[in-house]
Scaffold this motif. Structure first.
Motif, PDB file in Angstrom:
ATOM      1  N   UNK A  36      97.941  69.087-122.743  1.00 36.80           N
ATOM      2  CA  UNK A  36      99.313  68.622-122.600  1.00 36.80           C
ATOM      3  C   UNK A  36     100.192  69.751-122.092  1.00 36.80           C
ATOM      4  N   UNK A  37     101.504  69.500-122.005  1.00 36.94           N
ATOM      5  CA  UNK A  37     102.475  70.514-121.579  1.00 36.94           C
ATOM      6  C   UNK A  37     103.735  70.363-122.416  1.00 36.94           C
ATOM      7  N   UNK A  38     104.740  71.195-122.161  1.00 40.60           N
ATOM      8  CA  UNK A  38     105.991  71.185-122.916  1.00 40.60           C
ATOM      9  C   UNK A  38     106.616  69.800-122.965  1.00 40.60           C
ATOM     10  N   UNK A  39     106.436  69.018-121.905  1.00 37.56           N
ATOM     11  CA  UNK A  39     107.085  67.724-121.732  1.00 37.56           C
ATOM     12  C   UNK A  39     106.789  66.763-122.881  1.00 37.56           C
ATOM     13  N   UNK A  40     105.683  66.985-123.554  1.00 35.33           N
ATOM     14  CA  UNK A  40     105.304  66.179-124.711  1.00 35.33           C
ATOM     15  C   UNK A  40     106.427  66.154-125.744  1.00 35.33           C
ATOM     16  N   UNK A  41     107.177  67.254-125.838  1.00 35.37           N
ATOM     17  CA  UNK A  41     108.197  67.447-126.867  1.00 35.37           C
ATOM     18  C   UNK A  41     109.623  67.165-126.391  1.00 35.37           C
ATOM     19  N   UNK A  42     109.815  66.635-125.194  1.00 33.19           N
ATOM     20  CA  UNK A  42     111.149  66.506-124.603  1.00 33.19           C
ATOM     21  C   UNK A  42     112.144  65.777-125.503  1.00 33.19           C
ATOM     22  N   UNK A  43     111.747  64.697-126.114  1.00 32.07           N
ATOM     23  CA  UNK A  43     112.666  63.927-126.965  1.00 32.07           C
ATOM     24  C   UNK A  43     112.978  64.688-128.265  1.00 32.07           C
ATOM     25  N   UNK A  44     111.967  65.335-128.822  1.00 35.99           N
ATOM     26  CA  UNK A  44     112.176  66.106-130.039  1.00 35.99           C
ATOM     27  C   UNK A  44     113.082  67.312-129.787  1.00 35.99           C
ATOM     28  N   UNK A  45     112.939  67.942-128.610  1.00 34.86           N
ATOM     29  CA  UNK A  45     113.800  69.078-128.272  1.00 34.86           C
ATOM     30  C   UNK A  45     115.267  68.660-128.335  1.00 34.86           C
ATOM     31  N   UNK A  46     115.584  67.553-127.695  1.00 35.25           N
ATOM     32  CA  UNK A  46     116.967  67.067-127.644  1.00 35.25           C
ATOM     33  C   UNK A  46     117.459  66.714-129.053  1.00 35.25           C
ATOM     34  N   UNK A  47     116.629  66.040-129.814  1.00 39.04           N
ATOM     35  CA  UNK A  47     117.014  65.636-131.165  1.00 39.04           C
ATOM     36  C   UNK A  47     117.260  66.843-132.071  1.00 39.04           C
ATOM     37  N   UNK A  48     116.363  67.794-132.037  1.00 41.28           N
ATOM     38  CA  UNK A  48     116.495  68.991-132.875  1.00 41.28           C
ATOM     39  C   UNK A  48     117.733  69.796-132.478  1.00 41.28           C
ATOM     40  N   UNK A  49     117.971  69.919-131.182  1.00 44.02           N
ATOM     41  CA  UNK A  49     119.154  70.645-130.705  1.00 44.02           C
ATOM     42  C   UNK A  49     120.436  69.957-131.154  1.00 44.02           C
ATOM     43  N   UNK A  50     120.436  68.632-131.197  1.00 45.97           N
ATOM     44  CA  UNK A  50     121.634  67.898-131.618  1.00 45.97           C
ATOM     45  C   UNK A  50     121.945  68.116-133.094  1.00 45.97           C
ATOM     46  N   UNK A  51     120.974  68.624-133.839  1.00 48.77           N
ATOM     47  CA  UNK A  51     121.164  68.920-135.267  1.00 48.77           C
ATOM     48  C   UNK A  51     121.570  70.374-135.497  1.00 48.77           C
ATOM     49  N   UNK A  52     121.800  71.123-134.402  1.00 49.39           N
ATOM     50  CA  UNK A  52     122.289  72.491-134.536  1.00 49.39           C
ATOM     51  C   UNK A  52     121.245  73.583-134.429  1.00 49.39           C
ATOM     52  N   UNK A  53     120.062  73.236-133.994  1.00 50.40           N
ATOM     53  CA  UNK A  53     118.999  74.220-133.850  1.00 50.40           C
ATOM     54  C   UNK A  53     118.804  74.614-132.385  1.00 50.40           C
ATOM     55  N   UNK A  54     118.213  75.769-132.199  1.00 51.13           N
ATOM     56  CA  UNK A  54     117.730  76.188-130.884  1.00 51.13           C
ATOM     57  C   UNK A  54     116.312  75.631-130.772  1.00 51.13           C
ATOM     58  N   UNK A  55     116.079  74.750-129.820  1.00 51.23           N
ATOM     59  CA  UNK A  55     114.781  74.085-129.680  1.00 51.23           C
ATOM     60  C   UNK A  55     114.058  74.638-128.462  1.00 51.23           C
ATOM     61  N   UNK A  56     112.817  75.058-128.666  1.00 49.31           N
ATOM     62  CA  UNK A  56     112.048  75.730-127.617  1.00 49.31           C
ATOM     63  C   UNK A  56     110.660  75.105-127.536  1.00 49.31           C
ATOM     64  N   UNK A  57     110.215  74.836-126.310  1.00 52.08           N
ATOM     65  CA  UNK A  57     108.838  74.390-126.085  1.00 52.08           C
ATOM     66  C   UNK A  57     108.278  75.218-124.937  1.00 52.08           C
ATOM     67  N   UNK A  58     107.022  75.565-125.034  1.00 51.04           N
ATOM     68  CA  UNK A  58     106.407  76.382-123.983  1.00 51.04           C
ATOM     69  C   UNK A  58     105.233  75.641-123.363  1.00 51.04           C
ATOM     70  N   UNK A  59     104.853  76.111-122.200  1.00 48.39           N
ATOM     71  CA  UNK A  59     103.567  75.748-121.624  1.00 48.39           C
ATOM     72  C   UNK A  59     102.640  76.929-121.908  1.00 48.39           C
ATOM     73  N   UNK A  60     101.551  76.688-122.596  1.00 48.18           N
ATOM     74  CA  UNK A  60     100.590  77.761-122.842  1.00 48.18           C
ATOM     75  C   UNK A  60     100.055  78.305-121.526  1.00 48.18           C
ATOM     76  N   UNK A  61      99.508  79.497-121.561  1.00 43.49           N
ATOM     77  CA  UNK A  61      98.904  80.104-120.373  1.00 43.49           C
ATOM     78  C   UNK A  61      97.910  79.141-119.730  1.00 43.49           C
TER      79      UNK A  61
END
Length: 99
Positions: A36-61
C-alpha cells in the motif's frame, strides 16, 4: 485532498514521501501496510487533523513516491524501523507512544 501537504524528506540516504496535515502539538503517524501507500490513510489524516493533531503518513522506501533503495532485495523490515525513527527525528517529533 483537503489540505494535505506533500514533501520529500531525506532519511538515511533516501528521499521519503511524507503527507501531512494539521499543526497540533501532538502528532499521529500512520504507517501503511504492504503493498500500500500513504493514500490508504487519507481520510484518517483529515479526521485526526480536525481534532487538533498533526497527522503524518509516509510512503516506505520503495513504495509510492518514495525513492527505491539501491539493492531492494537486501532490505529487511528493520530498515523500515530505522527509517521511521530517523524521520521522526527530522520532523522534530521527540516522544512516541505506540498503541
Amino acid at each position: 485532498m483537503e489540505n494535505i501537504q506533500h514533501k520529500h524528506v531525506e532519511v538515511r540516504g533516501l528521499k521519503l514521501h511524507v503527507a501531512e496535515i494539521g499543526s497540533g502539538p501532538k502528532a499521529v503517524v500512520f504507517l501503511h501496510g504492504f503493498p500500500e501507500i500513504w493514500y490508504t490513510w487519507r481520510h484518517q489524516l483529515v479526521s485526526v487533523a480536525s481534532k487538533g493533531y498533526r497527522a503524518i503518513a509516509i510512503d516506505f522506501r520503495g513504495y509510492g513516491l518514495s525513492e527505491q533503495p539501491a539493492e531492494p532485495e537486501n532490505e529487511t523490515f528493520i530498515e523500515l524501523v530505522h527509517d521511521v525513527v530517523a524521520l521522526l527525528d527530522s520532523l522534530a517529533i521527540d516522544k512516541v507512544i505506540s498503541n
